[in-house]
Design a protein around this motif. Structure first.
Motif, PDB file in Angstrom:
ATOM      1  N   ASP A  81       0.716  -1.213  -0.155  1.00  0.00           N
ATOM      2  CA  ASP A  81       0.078   0.049   0.112  1.00  0.00           C
ATOM      3  C   ASP A  81       1.043   1.102  -0.083  1.00  0.00           C
ATOM      4  O   ASP A  81       0.538   2.207  -0.777  1.00  0.00           O
ATOM      5  N   THR A  82       2.004   1.258   0.794  1.00  0.00           N
ATOM      6  CA  THR A  82       2.758   2.556   0.985  1.00  0.00           C
ATOM      7  C   THR A  82       3.409   2.583  -0.494  1.00  0.00           C
ATOM      8  O   THR A  82       3.600   3.999  -0.746  1.00  0.00           O
ATOM      9  N   LEU A  83       3.745   1.653  -1.030  1.00  0.00           N
ATOM     10  CA  LEU A  83       4.554   1.785  -2.507  1.00  0.00           C
ATOM     11  C   LEU A  83       3.372   1.849  -3.708  1.00  0.00           C
ATOM     12  O   LEU A  83       3.938   2.028  -4.704  1.00  0.00           O
ATOM     13  N   ASP A  84       1.966   1.938  -3.408  1.00  0.00           N
ATOM     14  CA  ASP A  84       1.037   1.937  -4.433  1.00  0.00           C
ATOM     15  C   ASP A  84       1.214   1.061  -5.461  1.00  0.00           C
ATOM     16  O   ASP A  84       1.030   1.211  -6.462  1.00  0.00           O
ATOM     17  N   ILE A  85       1.439  -0.252  -4.963  1.00  0.00           N
ATOM     18  CA  ILE A  85       1.576  -1.439  -5.512  1.00  0.00           C
ATOM     19  C   ILE A  85       0.183  -2.184  -5.613  1.00  0.00           C
ATOM     20  O   ILE A  85      -0.071  -2.635  -4.377  1.00  0.00           O
ATOM     21  N   GLY A  86      -0.746  -2.433  -6.515  1.00  0.00           N
ATOM     22  CA  GLY A  86      -1.877  -3.117  -6.250  1.00  0.00           C
ATOM     23  C   GLY A  86      -1.674  -4.541  -6.183  1.00  0.00           C
ATOM     24  O   GLY A  86      -2.368  -5.156  -5.240  1.00  0.00           O
ATOM     25  N   ARG A  87      -0.849  -4.965  -7.052  1.00  0.00           N
ATOM     26  CA  ARG A  87      -0.645  -6.415  -7.489  1.00  0.00           C
ATOM     27  C   ARG A  87       0.700  -6.736  -7.465  1.00  0.00           C
ATOM     28  O   ARG A  87       1.556  -5.814  -8.205  1.00  0.00           O
ATOM     29  N   ALA A  88       1.206  -7.817  -7.160  1.00  0.00           N
ATOM     30  CA  ALA A  88       2.659  -8.090  -7.211  1.00  0.00           C
ATOM     31  C   ALA A  88       2.780  -9.791  -7.466  1.00  0.00           C
ATOM     32  O   ALA A  88       1.916 -10.492  -6.876  1.00  0.00           O
ATOM     33  N   ALA A  89       3.717 -10.234  -7.972  1.00  0.00           N
ATOM     34  CA  ALA A  89       4.305 -11.601  -7.721  1.00  0.00           C
ATOM     35  C   ALA A  89       4.926 -11.597  -6.455  1.00  0.00           C
ATOM     36  O   ALA A  89       5.483 -10.834  -5.974  1.00  0.00           O
ATOM     37  N   ARG A 110      -4.077  -9.223  -4.345  1.00  0.00           N
ATOM     38  CA  ARG A 110      -2.862  -8.464  -4.466  1.00  0.00           C
ATOM     39  C   ARG A 110      -1.860  -9.446  -5.141  1.00  0.00           C
ATOM     40  O   ARG A 110      -0.741  -8.923  -5.083  1.00  0.00           O
ATOM     41  N   VAL A 111      -2.218 -10.475  -5.411  1.00  0.00           N
ATOM     42  CA  VAL A 111      -0.922 -11.652  -5.743  1.00  0.00           C
ATOM     43  C   VAL A 111      -1.196 -11.829  -7.287  1.00  0.00           C
ATOM     44  O   VAL A 111      -2.086 -12.785  -7.549  1.00  0.00           O
ATOM     45  N   ASP A 112      -0.147 -11.790  -8.060  1.00  0.00           N
ATOM     46  CA  ASP A 112      -0.328 -12.033  -9.495  1.00  0.00           C
ATOM     47  C   ASP A 112       0.102 -13.483  -9.884  1.00  0.00           C
ATOM     48  O   ASP A 112      -0.447 -14.324 -10.623  1.00  0.00           O
ATOM     49  N   ALA A 113       1.241 -13.854  -9.111  1.00  0.00           N
ATOM     50  CA  ALA A 113       1.740 -15.138  -9.183  1.00  0.00           C
ATOM     51  C   ALA A 113       2.697 -15.432  -7.952  1.00  0.00           C
ATOM     52  O   ALA A 113       2.763 -14.605  -7.144  1.00  0.00           O
ATOM     53  N   ALA A 257       7.680 -15.214 -15.833  1.00  0.00           N
ATOM     54  CA  ALA A 257       7.741 -14.574 -17.164  1.00  0.00           C
ATOM     55  C   ALA A 257       6.482 -15.224 -17.939  1.00  0.00           C
ATOM     56  O   ALA A 257       5.852 -14.534 -18.658  1.00  0.00           O
ATOM     57  N   THR A 258       6.076 -16.410 -17.581  1.00  0.00           N
ATOM     58  CA  THR A 258       4.972 -16.927 -18.062  1.00  0.00           C
ATOM     59  C   THR A 258       3.589 -16.460 -17.587  1.00  0.00           C
ATOM     60  O   THR A 258       2.550 -16.838 -18.264  1.00  0.00           O
ATOM     61  N   GLN A 259       3.723 -15.901 -16.423  1.00  0.00           N
ATOM     62  CA  GLN A 259       2.392 -15.379 -16.029  1.00  0.00           C
ATOM     63  C   GLN A 259       2.184 -13.895 -16.308  1.00  0.00           C
ATOM     64  O   GLN A 259       2.892 -13.417 -15.957  1.00  0.00           O
ATOM     65  N   ARG A 260       0.955 -13.806 -16.831  1.00  0.00           N
ATOM     66  CA  ARG A 260       0.459 -12.258 -17.214  1.00  0.00           C
ATOM     67  C   ARG A 260      -0.288 -11.820 -15.922  1.00  0.00           C
ATOM     68  O   ARG A 260      -1.177 -12.567 -15.636  1.00  0.00           O
ATOM     69  N   PRO A 261      -0.042 -10.805 -15.598  1.00  0.00           N
ATOM     70  CA  PRO A 261      -0.871  -9.967 -14.568  1.00  0.00           C
ATOM     71  C   PRO A 261      -2.238  -9.894 -15.259  1.00  0.00           C
ATOM     72  O   PRO A 261      -2.538  -9.660 -16.310  1.00  0.00           O
ATOM     73  N   ARG A 262      -3.199 -10.104 -14.157  1.00  0.00           N
ATOM     74  CA  ARG A 262      -4.626 -10.242 -14.381  1.00  0.00           C
ATOM     75  C   ARG A 262      -5.165  -8.960 -13.901  1.00  0.00           C
ATOM     76  O   ARG A 262      -4.640  -8.233 -13.221  1.00  0.00           O
TER      77      ARG A 262
END
Length: 262
Positions: A81-89, A110-113, A257-262
């Motif tokens: 939240d502090t880094l304004d990152i909505g989703r991350a691996a 919050r989790v892409d992979a 690399a094979t996982q595309r952010p949703r």
């Protein structure tokens, strides 16, 4: 030093390096972000890597309230939240893998992979380590106990060629109380009922010769997390990601690399 403020007011130190899609790296029990120092550059070329110092370690606050893997996961959310990152691996190893399970199950948006390394689901379904391993780690001779931990982390051949320093044996600045709090959080972790709720593409990685966290736990995780893939690294012990980085880092990079952010 940059900090995020957790839900209970605890300040959590975090570190950012690299560029590209965000990747959270979660360290093992009683360790701070330096756990990742030997291999962080393997990911920073393609990812904005985010690490943190767990409460009780590094430059984070050291509250006396009980710790848990669920609380650690909320601390990760505070950093995002502090880094304004909505989703991350998310790549968690050992205790970090337990935290990653809580994060992916309780905060799936919050989790892409997800990569779960040398970890376990916890609870009665987990395969416990052998009693002789526990006795070796708990012996009164602290130097002997530390040597036992080194040998659980790395193979004898690797130790003979690498005299240290080691980044996986615990944060030396921690108080005894904080160490106990981390141990309790790890021992009380039980995500068995949560694992089927994980929706992120998941890779489970484990060393075939891991006695600190028995390898059988990897298969349990892979069976319990929907669609998870399993990869065992022959000859590797608990710190597979460092000693066998030539195998482990490309494996994880390719998966991400094979996982595309949703």
């Amino acid at each position: 030093m940059t900090h995020a403020t957790a839900s209970d007011g605890t300040r959590i130190a975090y570190q950012v390096r690299g560029q590209g899609p965000p990747l959270v790296l979660l360290a093992g029990q009683s360790n701070d972000h330096h756990w990742w120092d030997p291999v962080r550059d393997d990911f920073a070329a393609a990812h904005t890597t985010v690490t943190l110092d767990y409460r009780g370690t590094g430059d984070s606050d050291r509250p006396e309230t009980p710790y848990s893997t669920e609380q650690f996961a909320r601390d990760v959310v505070a950093v995002l939240d502090t880094l304004d990152i909505g989703r991350a691996a998310v790549y968690g190893t050992s205790l970090g893998g337990r935290v990653a399970q809580q994060l992916a199950a309780r905060h799936p948006h919050r989790v892409d992979a997800l990569v779960l390394g040398c970890t376990a689901p916890g609870g009665p379904q987990s395969v416990p380590r052998a009693e002789h391993v526990n006795l070796a780690l708990a012996q009164a001779d602290t130097q002997a106990a530390r040597q036992a931990l080194r040998e659980l982390m790395y193979t004898p051949d690797w130790l003979a060629r690498h005299p240290g320093p080691f980044h996986t044996l615990g944060d030396p600045t921690m108080s005894p109380r904080a160490r106990r709090q981390h141990l309790t959080a790890s021992n009380r972790h039980n995500a068995w009922d949560l694992l089927p709720r994980i929706t992120a593409p998941t890779l489970v990685v484990h060393g075939e010769d891991d006695l600190l966290n028995p390898t059988a736990n990897a298969a349990l995780l892979a069976q319990r997390v929907p669609g998870a893939r399993l990869h065992l690294i022959p000859g590797a012990r608990h710190a597979y990601f460092e000693e066998f980085r030539a195998v482990a880092s490309p494996l994880v990079r390719t998966f991400l690399a094979t996982q595309r952010p949703r």
